[in-house]
Design a protein around this motif. Structure first.
Motif, mmCIF file in Angstrom:
data_model
loop_
_atom_site.group_PDB
_atom_site.id
_atom_site.type_symbol
_atom_site.label_atom_id
_atom_site.label_comp_id
_atom_site.label_asym_id
_atom_site.label_seq_id
_atom_site.Cartn_x
_atom_site.Cartn_y
_atom_site.Cartn_z
ATOM 1 N N MET A 30 7.070 2.769 -6.665
ATOM 2 C CA MET A 30 5.766 3.975 -6.549
ATOM 3 C C MET A 30 6.231 4.913 -7.636
ATOM 4 O O MET A 30 6.114 5.031 -8.920
ATOM 5 C CB MET A 30 6.877 5.270 -5.008
ATOM 6 C CG MET A 30 6.301 5.117 -4.323
ATOM 7 S SD MET A 30 4.577 4.591 -4.136
ATOM 8 C CE MET A 30 4.258 6.428 -3.669
ATOM 9 N N ALA A 31 7.558 4.201 -8.542
ATOM 10 C CA ALA A 31 9.056 4.557 -9.888
ATOM 11 C C ALA A 31 7.483 4.580 -10.773
ATOM 12 O O ALA A 31 7.115 4.772 -11.791
ATOM 13 C CB ALA A 31 9.947 4.331 -10.179
ATOM 14 N N ALA A 32 6.749 3.178 -10.757
ATOM 15 C CA ALA A 32 5.769 2.522 -12.083
ATOM 16 C C ALA A 32 4.660 2.920 -11.368
ATOM 17 O O ALA A 32 3.576 2.995 -12.587
ATOM 18 C CB ALA A 32 5.864 1.040 -11.549
ATOM 19 N N PHE A 33 4.008 3.554 -10.316
ATOM 20 C CA PHE A 33 2.928 3.875 -10.759
ATOM 21 C C PHE A 33 2.907 5.478 -10.571
ATOM 22 O O PHE A 33 2.012 5.864 -11.560
ATOM 23 C CB PHE A 33 2.358 3.629 -9.222
ATOM 24 C CG PHE A 33 2.204 2.493 -7.922
ATOM 25 C CD1 PHE A 33 1.352 1.827 -9.064
ATOM 26 C CD2 PHE A 33 2.573 1.868 -6.964
ATOM 27 C CE1 PHE A 33 1.499 0.369 -8.274
ATOM 28 C CE2 PHE A 33 2.808 1.066 -6.708
ATOM 29 C CZ PHE A 33 1.331 -0.116 -7.828
ATOM 30 N N ARG A 34 4.162 5.532 -10.687
ATOM 31 C CA ARG A 34 4.317 7.328 -11.141
ATOM 32 C C ARG A 34 4.351 7.329 -12.772
ATOM 33 O O ARG A 34 3.307 8.248 -13.367
ATOM 34 C CB ARG A 34 5.621 7.951 -10.517
ATOM 35 C CG ARG A 34 5.921 9.179 -10.822
ATOM 36 C CD ARG A 34 7.099 9.826 -10.321
ATOM 37 N NE ARG A 34 7.114 10.279 -8.865
ATOM 38 C CZ ARG A 34 7.283 9.118 -7.814
ATOM 39 N NH1 ARG A 34 7.798 8.609 -7.977
ATOM 40 N NH2 ARG A 34 7.364 9.746 -6.856
ATOM 41 N N ALA A 35 4.286 6.483 -13.239
ATOM 42 C CA ALA A 35 4.320 6.555 -14.630
ATOM 43 C C ALA A 35 3.121 5.748 -15.311
ATOM 44 O O ALA A 35 3.525 7.007 -16.064
ATOM 45 C CB ALA A 35 6.037 5.505 -15.528
ATOM 46 N N ALA A 56 0.620 -2.484 5.614
ATOM 47 C CA ALA A 56 0.634 -2.803 4.191
ATOM 48 C C ALA A 56 1.074 -2.792 2.859
ATOM 49 O O ALA A 56 1.188 -1.341 3.011
ATOM 50 C CB ALA A 56 -1.665 -2.469 3.928
ATOM 51 N N VAL A 57 2.086 -3.685 2.341
ATOM 52 C CA VAL A 57 2.665 -3.498 1.646
ATOM 53 C C VAL A 57 2.614 -3.356 0.349
ATOM 54 O O VAL A 57 1.700 -4.551 -0.212
ATOM 55 C CB VAL A 57 3.689 -4.136 1.407
ATOM 56 C CG1 VAL A 57 4.345 -3.084 3.310
ATOM 57 C CG2 VAL A 57 4.035 -5.452 2.111
ATOM 58 N N ALA A 58 2.778 -3.086 -1.245
ATOM 59 C CA ALA A 58 2.195 -3.274 -2.172
ATOM 60 C C ALA A 58 3.289 -4.007 -2.881
ATOM 61 O O ALA A 58 4.515 -3.952 -2.714
ATOM 62 C CB ALA A 58 2.527 -1.631 -3.108
ATOM 63 N N LEU A 96 0.488 0.519 1.269
ATOM 64 C CA LEU A 96 -0.222 0.988 0.216
ATOM 65 C C LEU A 96 -0.865 2.209 1.153
ATOM 66 O O LEU A 96 -1.180 2.992 -0.180
ATOM 67 C CB LEU A 96 -1.067 -0.391 0.895
ATOM 68 C CG LEU A 96 -2.959 0.015 0.435
ATOM 69 C CD1 LEU A 96 -2.869 0.447 -1.474
ATOM 70 C CD2 LEU A 96 -3.399 -0.477 0.989
ATOM 71 N N GLU A 97 -0.580 2.634 2.106
ATOM 72 C CA GLU A 97 -1.084 4.060 2.447
ATOM 73 C C GLU A 97 -0.143 5.462 1.592
ATOM 74 O O GLU A 97 -0.881 6.066 1.405
ATOM 75 C CB GLU A 97 -0.467 3.628 3.766
ATOM 76 C CG GLU A 97 -1.403 5.438 4.569
ATOM 77 C CD GLU A 97 -0.604 5.388 6.073
ATOM 78 O OE1 GLU A 97 -1.329 6.475 6.621
ATOM 79 O OE2 GLU A 97 -1.045 4.583 6.499
ATOM 80 N N ASP A 98 0.878 4.942 0.900
ATOM 81 C CA ASP A 98 1.855 5.847 1.051
ATOM 82 C C ASP A 98 0.871 5.801 -1.637
ATOM 83 O O ASP A 98 1.397 7.214 -1.573
ATOM 84 C CB ASP A 98 3.135 5.433 0.113
ATOM 85 C CG ASP A 98 4.155 5.543 1.449
ATOM 86 O OD1 ASP A 98 4.021 6.492 2.352
ATOM 87 O OD2 ASP A 98 5.065 5.355 1.705
ATOM 88 N N LEU A 99 1.216 4.871 -1.566
ATOM 89 C CA LEU A 99 0.433 5.257 -2.714
ATOM 90 C C LEU A 99 -1.192 5.286 -3.105
ATOM 91 O O LEU A 99 -1.443 6.579 -3.577
ATOM 92 C CB LEU A 99 0.001 3.763 -3.877
ATOM 93 C CG LEU A 99 -1.291 3.331 -4.565
ATOM 94 C CD1 LEU A 99 -0.044 4.130 -5.353
ATOM 95 C CD2 LEU A 99 -1.057 1.730 -5.098
ATOM 96 N N LEU A 100 -2.024 5.244 -1.778
ATOM 97 C CA LEU A 100 -3.374 6.187 -1.730
ATOM 98 C C LEU A 100 -3.048 7.467 -1.422
ATOM 99 O O LEU A 100 -3.729 8.306 -1.599
ATOM 100 C CB LEU A 100 -3.623 4.846 -0.859
ATOM 101 C CG LEU A 100 -4.663 3.699 -0.946
ATOM 102 C CD1 LEU A 100 -4.879 3.104 0.246
ATOM 103 C CD2 LEU A 100 -5.468 3.964 -2.332
#
Length: 255
Positions: A30-35, A56-58, A96-100
């Motif tokens: 999540m840190a990488a996606f946030r960046a 589902a995990v990223a 994956l649900e957290d990213l989305l």
């Protein structure tokens, strides 16, 4: 097949942050996606495996071993076991649900890596109602189609290995290059096979004539980014989101 606007990028280049953006090895965290989001990226790429209990995990690898301090294959573990693993020893493995769900306008290119991820990925998309902002990809056309079949609404899709191989071959043997892409909105491909460049301007033109986009991976060199944009590619997947943004800003094609 429909893109639902996923590929509607207003003439800019689709800039995809590969597994988010981290120079510290924290890929798919999540840190990488946030960046990536903080840099202004509207698209990120991620990979998905499913846990034994259907989450589902990223994560790129089937196993936790390379990128986390955990061990074992995701498909053999329950989510309660996977969520204790830390990417690089510091960042939890995200759902994956957290990213989305965290960034409700972010567009996410999802590579379904194994059969364990099929139902789990579909469930995460359904639960977050993210159909209009995901693109389903997989090296396996069968996996991609199986995931799409579980969804209540159409999503954007990109070609699997079999379709991409036929697309490339068509350019060299004089066959219809667009025919293998009829069921997808984009073809996402490497530029080279070993040391040999296989993506040509002819391939790009044929895809465009059929209304398909061409995205290339994984491009981290500034000069290569500039060359490919000049060739007419529609999207670039990169580990160096910072460099890609710099290139696109310089040529006025950053949104």
């Amino acid at each position: 097949m429909t893109s639902n606007g996923y590929f509607d990028n207003g003439g800019t280049v689709v800039a995809l942050a590969h597994r988010g953006f981290s120079l510290d090895g924290l890929e798919n965290s999540m840190a990488a996606f946030r960046a990536a989001v903080d840099l202004g990226f509207r698209y990120v790429e991620t990979d998905v495996h499913g846990t034994k209990d259907g989450k589902a995990v990223a994560l790129h690898d089937a196993s936790l071993d390379r990128t986390t301090d955990g061990h074992g294959d995701v498909a053999d573990l329950n989510w309660a076991e996977v969520k204790g693993a830390k990417i690089g020893g510091v960042e939890p493995v995200p759902l994956l649900e957290d990213l989305l769900g965290t960034w409700p306008t972010l567009r996410v290119n999802i590579d379904v890596k194994g059969t364990s991820g099929i139902a789990a990925t579909a469930d995460a998309i359904e639960r977050t109602r993210a159909h209009d902002r995901v693109c389903l990809a997989s090296f396996s056309t069968v996996r991609r189609e199986a995931t799409v079949a579980l969804l209540s609404k159409p999503v954007a899709t990109s070609a699997g290995t079999r379709e991409a191989a036929a697309f490339f071959a068509g350019g060299f043997i004089g066959a219809n290059m667009a025919a293998p892409l009829v069921a997808v909105g984009a073809v996402q491909v490497p530029v080279k096979l070993g040391a040999v460049r296989i993506l040509t301007a002819r391939h790009i033109a044929a895809a465009h004539a059929a209304g398909k986009q061409v995205h290339v991976w994984t491009i981290n060199d500034k000069a290569e980014m500039e060359r490919l944009i000049a060739m007419g590619v529609d999207g670039i997947v990169s580990d160096r989101a910072d460099v890609l943004k710099e290139v696109l800003v310089a040529i006025g094609r950053w949104e």
